[in-house]
Design a protein around this motif. Structure first.
Motif, PDB file in Angstrom:
ATOM      1  N   ARG A   1      12.051  24.188  96.106  1.00  0.00           N
ATOM      2  CA  ARG A   1      13.399  24.686  95.825  1.00  0.00           C
ATOM      3  C   ARG A   1      13.394  26.205  95.866  1.00  0.00           C
ATOM      4  N   LEU A   2      14.562  26.780  96.137  1.00  0.00           N
ATOM      5  CA  LEU A   2      14.695  28.231  96.182  1.00  0.00           C
ATOM      6  C   LEU A   2      15.835  28.637  95.256  1.00  0.00           C
ATOM      7  N   PHE A   3      15.506  29.450  94.248  1.00  0.00           N
ATOM      8  CA  PHE A   3      16.486  29.915  93.279  1.00  0.00           C
ATOM      9  C   PHE A   3      16.898  31.346  93.593  1.00  0.00           C
ATOM     10  N   ALA A   4      18.111  31.692  93.184  1.00  0.00           N
ATOM     11  CA  ALA A   4      18.609  33.041  93.431  1.00  0.00           C
ATOM     12  C   ALA A   4      17.905  34.061  92.556  1.00  0.00           C
ATOM     13  N   THR A   5      17.542  33.663  91.326  1.00  0.00           N
ATOM     14  CA  THR A   5      16.882  34.584  90.401  1.00  0.00           C
ATOM     15  C   THR A   5      15.713  33.892  89.711  1.00  0.00           C
ATOM     16  N   PHE A   6      14.797  34.695  89.206  1.00  0.00           N
ATOM     17  CA  PHE A   6      13.648  34.172  88.471  1.00  0.00           C
ATOM     18  C   PHE A   6      14.103  33.490  87.184  1.00  0.00           C
ATOM     19  N   ASP A   7      15.105  34.068  86.519  1.00  0.00           N
ATOM     20  CA  ASP A   7      15.615  33.483  85.279  1.00  0.00           C
ATOM     21  C   ASP A   7      16.174  32.076  85.513  1.00  0.00           C
ATOM     22  N   GLU A   8      16.905  31.894  86.616  1.00  0.00           N
ATOM     23  CA  GLU A   8      17.451  30.573  86.922  1.00  0.00           C
ATOM     24  C   GLU A   8      16.333  29.561  87.143  1.00  0.00           C
ATOM     25  N   GLY A   9      15.295  29.985  87.828  1.00  0.00           N
ATOM     26  CA  GLY A   9      14.165  29.098  88.062  1.00  0.00           C
ATOM     27  C   GLY A   9      13.444  28.737  86.776  1.00  0.00           C
ATOM     28  N   LEU A  10      13.263  29.724  85.887  1.00  0.00           N
ATOM     29  CA  LEU A  10      12.627  29.455  84.600  1.00  0.00           C
ATOM     30  C   LEU A  10      13.428  28.441  83.791  1.00  0.00           C
ATOM     31  N   GLU A  11      14.735  28.593  83.799  1.00  0.00           N
ATOM     32  CA  GLU A  11      15.582  27.677  83.041  1.00  0.00           C
ATOM     33  C   GLU A  11      15.464  26.258  83.586  1.00  0.00           C
ATOM     34  N   ALA A  12      15.391  26.114  84.899  1.00  0.00           N
ATOM     35  CA  ALA A  12      15.223  24.787  85.494  1.00  0.00           C
ATOM     36  C   ALA A  12      13.872  24.187  85.112  1.00  0.00           C
ATOM     37  N   CYS A  13      12.827  25.001  85.135  1.00  0.00           N
ATOM     38  CA  CYS A  13      11.500  24.519  84.739  1.00  0.00           C
ATOM     39  C   CYS A  13      11.501  24.067  83.281  1.00  0.00           C
ATOM     40  N   ARG A  14      12.168  24.828  82.432  1.00  0.00           N
ATOM     41  CA  ARG A  14      12.255  24.446  81.017  1.00  0.00           C
ATOM     42  C   ARG A  14      12.920  23.083  80.875  1.00  0.00           C
ATOM     43  N   ARG A  15      14.021  22.884  81.565  1.00  0.00           N
ATOM     44  CA  ARG A  15      14.729  21.607  81.455  1.00  0.00           C
ATOM     45  C   ARG A  15      13.857  20.450  81.943  1.00  0.00           C
TER      46      ARG A  15
END
Length: 231
Positions: A1-15
């Motif tokens: 997957r490709l996220f627009a920001t690092f924060d968005e990716g971190l949040e997805a990993c947390r979920r």
């Protein structure tokens, strides 16, 4: 997957992990590392799993659901990661050219990771002679994750002084954020000064325990800052 920001990716990993999914690899790269490793603009998330077919299918279904807002990448990205993840052949030419390269890892709760990534990168980038600082999330847990920083620079003066300055800058930011001074590389001698600040009064307890169980100072002398003066 490709996220627009690092924060968005971190949040997805947390979920993903807080829903109980535990993929064997859940590795998120910032913009710099995504560009360098995969030639992508954005923040790439590499996901791999193995084991029982039913469990793998269920795990990847959770990943798909929690990463639905990100762009799906070709599986060739995973193949590239598998092929290059342990390739360090590019380092020798850099060292020969006088470039100092190293990595620093830490771990913190999910809620602190985004700001921690920004603060440590900014601290590294402020070191004179620094060329680049980047980060990826390498190990994910229910309560937090490991951030793995890479830095490279060509100092005009003593490379050892540059290396020490980079480490001090990064770990000052780590301690200020309340994060751990190490995740899996250990403390040894390199991080001792920062360990004592991070542990506070608890470091005195560590010193007392070392003196109790090793009164002659035979075990790992001087490691963790516990040397002859502590006997």
């Amino acid at each position: 997957r490709l996220f627009a920001t690092f924060d968005e990716g971190l949040e997805a990993c947390r979920r993903v992990v807080q829903r109980g999914a535990r993929p064997a690899v859940l590795r998120l790269y910032d913009e710099t590392e995504s560009r360098r490793t995969f030639g992508l603009e954005g923040c790439a998330l590499v996901v791999l799993d193995e084991g029982d077919e039913g469990l793998v299918e269920a795990t990847l279904e959770v990943v798909d659901e929690e990463c639905a807002g990100a762009e799906r990448l070709d599986e060739a990205v995973v193949a590239t990661w598998l092929e290059r993840r342990n390739d360090v052949s590019a380092l020798a030419p850099l060292w020969s050219a006088g470039v100092v390269v190293d990595t620093i890892e830490t771990v913190a709760p999910w809620g602190a990771l985004g700001s921690l990534a920004r603060d440590v990168r900014a601290a590294l980038e402020a070191v004179p002679g620094m060329a680049v600082a980047s980060v990826h999330e390498s190990h994910a847990y229910e309560d937090g994750a490991c951030l793995y920083f890479t830095f490279a620079g060509r100092p005009e003066g003593d490379p050892r002084a540059f290396h020490r300055a980079a480490w001090d800058a990064a770990l000052d930011a780590v301690v200020a954020a309340g994060a751990a001074v190490s995740h899996h590389h250990g403390v040894g001698r390199q991080r001792v000064e920062h360990l004592t600040r991070a542990m506070g009064p608890a470091y005195d307890l560590l010193r007392d325990l070392k003196a109790l169980f090793d009164p002659e100072g035979l075990l790992n002398p001087d490691v963790l800052g516990l040397g002859e003066d502590d006997r």
